[in-house]
Design an enzyme around this catalytic site. Structure first.
Site, mmCIF file in Angstrom:
data_model
loop_
_atom_site.group_PDB
_atom_site.id
_atom_site.type_symbol
_atom_site.label_atom_id
_atom_site.label_comp_id
_atom_site.label_asym_id
_atom_site.label_seq_id
_atom_site.Cartn_x
_atom_site.Cartn_y
_atom_site.Cartn_z
ATOM 1 N N ASP A 13 52.897 96.626 91.165
ATOM 2 C CA ASP A 13 53.043 97.910 90.460
ATOM 3 C C ASP A 13 51.977 98.049 89.378
ATOM 4 O OD1 ASP A 13 55.262 98.595 91.929
ATOM 5 O OD2 ASP A 13 56.695 97.873 90.443
ATOM 6 N N LEU A 222 73.097 109.479 93.500
ATOM 7 C CA LEU A 222 72.847 110.826 92.998
ATOM 8 C C LEU A 222 72.221 110.831 91.611
ATOM 9 C CD1 LEU A 222 76.336 112.215 94.099
ATOM 10 C CD2 LEU A 222 74.154 112.566 95.284
ATOM 11 N N ASP A 247 63.173 103.915 81.517
ATOM 12 C CA ASP A 247 62.305 103.909 82.708
ATOM 13 C C ASP A 247 63.199 103.833 83.936
ATOM 14 O OD1 ASP A 247 60.419 103.578 84.686
ATOM 15 O OD2 ASP A 247 59.489 101.785 83.824
ATOM 16 N N THR A 249 62.214 103.909 87.026
ATOM 17 C CA THR A 249 61.534 103.310 88.175
ATOM 18 C C THR A 249 62.288 102.069 88.635
ATOM 19 O OG1 THR A 249 59.471 103.919 87.065
ATOM 20 C CG2 THR A 249 59.296 102.593 89.056
ATOM 21 N N ASP A 253 66.454 100.416 93.596
ATOM 22 C CA ASP A 253 66.288 99.062 94.118
ATOM 23 C C ASP A 253 67.279 98.111 93.460
ATOM 24 O OD1 ASP A 253 64.188 99.991 95.647
ATOM 25 O OD2 ASP A 253 62.660 99.394 94.197
ATOM 26 N N SER A 283 69.257 98.549 84.815
ATOM 27 C CA SER A 283 67.820 98.482 85.089
ATOM 28 C C SER A 283 67.036 99.572 84.359
ATOM 29 C CB SER A 283 67.550 98.559 86.597
ATOM 30 O OG SER A 283 67.686 99.885 87.071
ATOM 31 N N LYS A 286 65.389 99.116 80.631
ATOM 32 C CA LYS A 286 64.206 98.292 80.382
ATOM 33 C C LYS A 286 63.021 98.853 81.156
ATOM 34 C CE LYS A 286 66.861 94.020 79.727
ATOM 35 N NZ LYS A 286 67.053 92.623 80.199
ATOM 36 N N SER A 292 62.929 94.604 85.143
ATOM 37 C CA SER A 292 64.088 95.277 84.544
ATOM 38 C C SER A 292 65.405 94.945 85.240
ATOM 39 C CB SER A 292 63.880 96.798 84.577
ATOM 40 O OG SER A 292 63.998 97.304 85.901
#
Length: 316
Positions: A13, A222, A247, A249, A253, A283, A286, A292
Site C-alpha cells: 500500500d 453497509l 481511516d 481503508t 478486510d 480497524s 487506526k 490497523s
C-alpha cells in the site's frame, strides 16, 4: 488451534493523506505518506491470525524490493510464508490509496502484478493446508482461475468457503453458487444482484438474489449503517459500532478476516457476526490496512462492551 487458509493477494500500500481528495485536474497538498503491507488477501489473513486462528495464505510476489515489505510483514507477525512464491518478470502487487482526513473515506487503485500469476500448481502445493484447515477464504484480487481452484479445494475437503467478492468484477456463476458465505459491501452486492442498496431493506432484497443463485449465507456490509445477514430463513441486522474513525481503508478486510477466524473457531453465526463487526470497527480507529487490524483480546473486549457477550468463555 483453529486454522484459516486461502488464496489471496499480497499488495504494497502506497498511501497519501490529505485534507480533501482532489477533483479532476486538481493537485492537492497532502499531509502524510505511508508505505506498507496490504492487499485484501493479506489483510484478511492477517486479521484472521490476529483474531486467534492459524492463518495460511497462498500467493505470489515479484522479484523486487516491494516483495521484502510483504515477506517482512509475515516474519514480524510470526506467520508462515511457505506458500508465498516469487514470480519473475512482474512486480509485487501495489495499491495507490488516497485518504480524506476529514471524512476518513478513501479511493484506491490496485495493480495486481504477481497476484495474477498464481497457478493451479501453486494451490496444489498447499493441499495439506486446505485439508487440515477449518475455513477457507478468498477474494477477487488474484486471477479468477486461482479463485476457482481455491473454491474447489474447499469443496473437496468439505470446508466452509467464504467469498469476499472484491474488487467486484464478472466471475463464473459456479464460484458464487458454491459460496457457503458471500460477504460483499453494498456496492459489490449491487454489481452482482442489480439491487441498489441504501439501507437494510435494500440489502434484504439483494441477499434474496444471492440465495436464489445458490449461496448458503449472505452477509452484506453497509459501512456506517452496519451489517445484514440471512440464510434465506433467519435474518440478523447489526448496527455499526460507534467509534472515532480516522481511516476506513481495510475495514472490510478486518471484518472478513475476523469473521473467517470466528467460523474456523466454530462460533455460532450471530456471535461470528458480532466478533467480525467489532474487528471491523476497531480497524478504522487506526491508520493503514494491515497495521490497523485488531488483536483478539481487543475484539473480545469490544464484543463484551457492545453486546454483553464473552466469546472467550463461550468458545475457548
Amino acid at each position: 488451534m483453529a486454522k484459516v487458509a486461502g488464496v489471496g493477494s499480497l499488495v504494497v500500500d502506497v498511501t497519501a493523506y490529505a485534507p480533501h481528495l482532489p477533483v479532476h485536474g486538481e493537485t492537492t497538498v497532502g499531509t502524510m505518506f505511508r508505505m506498507g503491507p496490504g492487499g485484501k488477501g493479506s489483510n484478511q489473513i492477517t486479521a484472521a491470525h490476529r483474531a486467534g486462528a492459524e492463518a495460511v495464505i497462498i500467493s505470489k510476489v515479484g522479484n523486487d524490493f516491494m516483495s521484502e515489505i510483504m515477506l517482512d510483514h509475515y516474519k514480524k507477525e510470526g506467520m508462515t510464508t511457505r506458500h508465498i512464491k516469487t514470480a519473475d518478470g512482474v512486480s509485487t502487487g501495489a495499491a495507490l490509496i488516497e485518504v480524506d482526513e476529514k471524512s476518513a473515506q478513501n479511493r484506491i487503485i490496485i495493480i495486481k502484478g504477481a497476484n495474477d500469476k498464481i497457478t493451479d500448481t501453486d494451490i496444489l502445493c498447499a493441499e495439506d493446508d486446505f485439508k487440515t484447515c477449518d475455513a477457507v477464504i478468498t477474494q477477487l484480487e488474484t486471477n479468477i482461475d486461482s479463485v476457482a481452484e481455491c473454491m474447489r479445494m474447499a469443496k473437496k475437503y468439505g470446508k466452509p468457503f467464504i467469498l469476499n467478492p472484491a474488487p467486484f468484477q464478472k466471475i463464473p456463476e459456479e464460484i458464487i453458487k458454491n459460496a457457503d458465505y458471500i460477504t460483499p459491501n453494498e456496492t459489490e452486492a449491487e454489481f452482482f444482484t442489480g439491487v441498489h442498496i441504501e439501507n437494510a431493506a435494500d440489502a434484504k432484497k439483494a441477499a434474496a438474489v444471492f440465495i436464489e443463485k445458490g449461496v448458503k449465507n449472505v452477509i452484506i456490509t453497509l459501512g456506517k449503517s452496519g451489517v445484514y445477514y440471512t440464510d434465506g430463513k433467519t435474518e440478523i441486522y447489526l448496527p455499526a459500532i460507534k467509534v472515532k474513525a480516522v481511516d476506513t481503508t481495510g475495514a472490510g478486510d478486518a471484518f472478513n478476516g475476523a469473521f473467517a477466524a470466528a467460523i474456523a473457531m466454530n462460533f455460532e453465526i450471530g456471535d461470528a457476526l458480532r466478533f467480525a463487526n467489532a474487528g471491523g470497527a476497531l480497524s478504522v480507529t487506526k491508520l493503514g490496512t494491515a497495521p490497523s487490524v485488531a488483536y483478539k483480546k481487543d475484539i473480545y473486549d469490544l464484543v463484551l462492551k457492545e453486546y454483553g457477550i464473552n466469546p472467550e468463555k463461550k468458545y475457548e
